[in-house]
Design an enzyme around this catalytic site. Structure first.
Site, short mmCIF file in Angstrom:
data_model
loop_
_atom_site.label_atom_id
_atom_site.label_comp_id
_atom_site.label_asym_id
_atom_site.label_seq_id
_atom_site.Cartn_x
_atom_site.Cartn_y
_atom_site.Cartn_z
N GLY A 103 0.79 -1.22 0.00
CA GLY A 103 0.00 0.00 0.00
C GLY A 103 0.82 1.28 0.00
N ASP A 104 2.10 1.17 0.33
CA ASP A 104 3.04 2.30 0.23
C ASP A 104 4.43 1.71 0.07
OD1 ASP A 104 4.37 4.68 0.23
OD2 ASP A 104 3.93 5.20 2.32
N ALA A 105 4.62 1.05 -1.07
CA ALA A 105 5.82 0.24 -1.27
C ALA A 105 7.03 1.05 -1.74
CB ALA A 105 5.52 -0.88 -2.28
N ASN A 126 10.46 2.07 2.76
CA ASN A 126 9.68 1.24 3.67
C ASN A 126 10.11 -0.22 3.68
OD1 ASN A 126 8.18 3.41 4.52
ND2 ASN A 126 6.65 3.17 2.92
#
Length: 241
Positions: free
Chosen positions: A166-168, A172
């Protein structure tokens, strides 16, 4: 997100959560959220409440994912009328955009690609209670007053459904001392979607962090051939929502 280079004011709630521990600011996001590392092995995130994602969402998703892949252990989460906070146990290793790895993109970029594939392979779609599909993303944008152009409402056919990060973006993923991706952070938007939604953002973010020319290296390490149509669609959707 950026790494603070100047002193930042420490919110009172962060001081309370830290107790006697010393605080080092490590991240600042574009809505005023801050992340601090403590000298006793914790990370404290604090920021204004917003409609896109919440730290409550992130804590719930990390607890779900923890038995299936390596993510930070949630120690505490809370909120008040205006702000929210999340405390997690620190993991070993460094972000893929730590200065050490920024200088070694030939190691870091493939490691992020392989780690993203491992995440997708590890998390069970049938058991995941959240979606990060196109309809949900467009609806979330609408709740925030963002009008998504009509062309994004007709997504390419699904290639393979996975539980997406979802926020790759590459910051992260955490790398160990040998340069292997082994853990993931910032999971507030985790949910089921086409794997290209993550691949598109992860590969695009290599340009922001390592410079041009590394996008296909990440995709190759993930283990697929670049799908230019899906890459373009999901990158544009990211920017539109």
């Amino acid at each position: 997100m950026t790494i603070p280079v100047d002193a930042v004011p420490v919110p009172d709630r962060v001081r309370e959560l830290a107790g006697s521990a010393a605080l080092i600011p490590v991240w600042e996001n574009n809505i005023g959220g801050l992340t601090f590392r403590t000298d006793d092995g914790r990370y404290i995130k604090h920021g204004p409440r917003n409609l896109e994602t919440s730290m409550r969402d992130e804590a719930e998703r990390m607890r779900w994912a923890a038995s299936r892949t390596l993510v930070p252990r949630v120690l505490e989460a809370g909120e008040d009328e205006t702000h929210e906070w999340l405390v997690t146990a620190a993991l070993p290793g460094l972000s893929a955009v730590d200065p050490h790895w920024i200088a070694l993109p030939e190691i870091a970029v493939p490691a992020v690609g392989r780690a993203l594939r491992a995440l997708h392979d590890a998390l069970p779609v049938a058991e995941c209670p959240w979606s990060w599909g196109v309809p949900e993303r467009i609806a979330n944008a609408a709740r925030r007053g963002v009008v998504v152009p009509a062309r994004f409402h007709d997504a390419p056919p699904i290639d393979r459904l996975v539980v997406c990060h979802g926020d790759a973006c590459v910051p992260n993923t955490l790398l160990d001392d040998a340069g292997r991706g082994f853990a993931h952070v910032d999971l507030a938007a985790l949910g089921v979607a086409d794997r290209w939604a993550d691949i598109a953002v992860a590969s695009m973010s290599t340009g922001w962090n390592y410079g041009p020319g590394w996008e296909d290296t990440l995709i190759d390490a993930y283990g697929v051939e670049p799908d230019r149509e899906r890459l373009a669609y999901y990158r544009d959707l990211w920017n539109a929502t």
